[in-house]
Write an enzyme that holds these catalytic residues in place. Sequence first.
Site: not given
Ligand code: NAD
Ligand code: DAU
Length: 336
Positions: A33, A278, A207, A125-127, A196, A152-153, A12, A156, A275
């Site tokens: 990837d 959470h 949900k 991540t901020d987590e 959602q 997860y966190s 993403f 990281k 969760r």
């Molecule tokens: P994502 O799950 O959408 O994408 C992760 C990508 O990494 C995928 O394309 C997957 O195929 C690849 N991958 C997974 N395992 C691998 C491996 N062993 N070798 C090579 N490729 C691999 O994740 P995202 O939401 O795009 O997050 C990307 C990065 O940003 C992560 O490091 C995540 O911790 C960080 N991050 C995400 C968010 C968020 O809100 N989504 C916020 C802050 C930081």
């Molecule tokens: O803060 C950065 C992080 O944000 C990243 O490091 C993670 O990769 C990314 O997945 C995200 O983590 P969250 O756990 O905050 O995101 P998620 O989308 O899973 O959930 C966002 C919030 O919504 C969380 O409080 C849980 C809640 N939730 C989630 C789902 C999937 C719901 O209420 N309903 C749901 O169906």
Amino acid sequence: MRRLLVTGGAGFIGSNFVHFLVERTDVHVTVLDKLTYAASPEALEGLPSDRVELVVGDITDAGLLDELVGRLTGEGDAVVHYAAESHNDNSLRDPSPFVRTNIVGTFEVLEAVRRHGVRLHHISTDEVYGDLELDDPERFTEATAYQPSSPYSASKAGADHLVRAWVRSFGVAATLSNCSNNYGPWQHVEKFIPRQITNLLDGGRVKLYGSGANVRDWIHADDHSSAVWTILERGEIGQTYLIGADGERSNLQVVRLILELLGHDPDDFDQVADRPGHDLRYAIDSTRLRTELGWEPTYGAFEEGLARTIEWYAEHGDWWRPKKAQIEAAYAAKGQ
Ligand code: NAD
Ligand code: DAU
């Protein structure tokens, strides 16, 4: 030509960064990837083949990393490390791929950049900072102590510690960034906002975990990409930068907004099992990035960005629909 290796560049946020590089810079990008269930190689389709190369492989493969990082010998070349297992709920079901990819994978990335003397930017991540009370006046800063809550966190956080140790002990030229919750196109339907939106587009229901009081600090993925580029260009080696766009909203607020934007009663949602463990609230103070490096978010208001994201999902059913049934079945099995 300057070259970047972008791990996780088919995910993403990584794919958003690859688009940023193609549109706003002249660097050549190699994406490494594994194409896990979370990847969207479709997001890279149509990009010029003389600018972007996709290598399908695993960051725990030391030999492959050595070969790819060994190509980065020019001035300004770097590795930008996005690859990770990224979903908290999955880490509660099976933490093992999180430890393997996020910790062991980052170790292999560090060893490769150390061997070849290549610059690294590590995406985190901020987590890693745990969570805040709803009324806590302080937000997360670069000085906040690590206190991760989920597998997860924690994975990281482990990766971040390795990066900092490799900077200090081996002189690896690395920067780190910890960003808040991203939203935008190509986010997997397992995540909160896309789940959602696509539930409603398919005639299903929203949900919400627990009461929905949990707060996330939303930033559009485009702003995350511009921040990472700013750090690559002007960041100080060894420093950590927090990335955020002052986008705090409770999950309940977000759910009600999505329902309204899609023409539904804003109170017509299901409250489902919460969760475990959470985190209550994340909030980023991005003063260092703004004052020292001059970065500002430029994407519009969250409400407007969410409306555009909904439009994007409405137009890209061919991409997300095949992923939906399996994800919803897994949630249903947990009462979510
Ligand atoms: P994502 O799950 O959408 O994408 C992760 C990508 O990494 C995928 O394309 C997957 O195929 C690849 N991958 C997974 N395992 C691998 C491996 N062993 N070798 C090579 N490729 C691999 O994740 P995202 O939401 O795009 O997050 C990307 C990065 O940003 C992560 O490091 C995540 O911790 C960080 N991050 C995400 C968010 C968020 O809100 N989504 C916020 C802050 C930081
Ligand atoms: O803060 C950065 C992080 O944000 C990243 O490091 C993670 O990769 C990314 O997945 C995200 O983590 P969250 O756990 O905050 O995101 P998620 O989308 O899973 O959930 C966002 C919030 O919504 C969380 O409080 C849980 C809640 N939730 C989630 C789902 C999937 C719901 O209420 N309903 C749901 O169906």
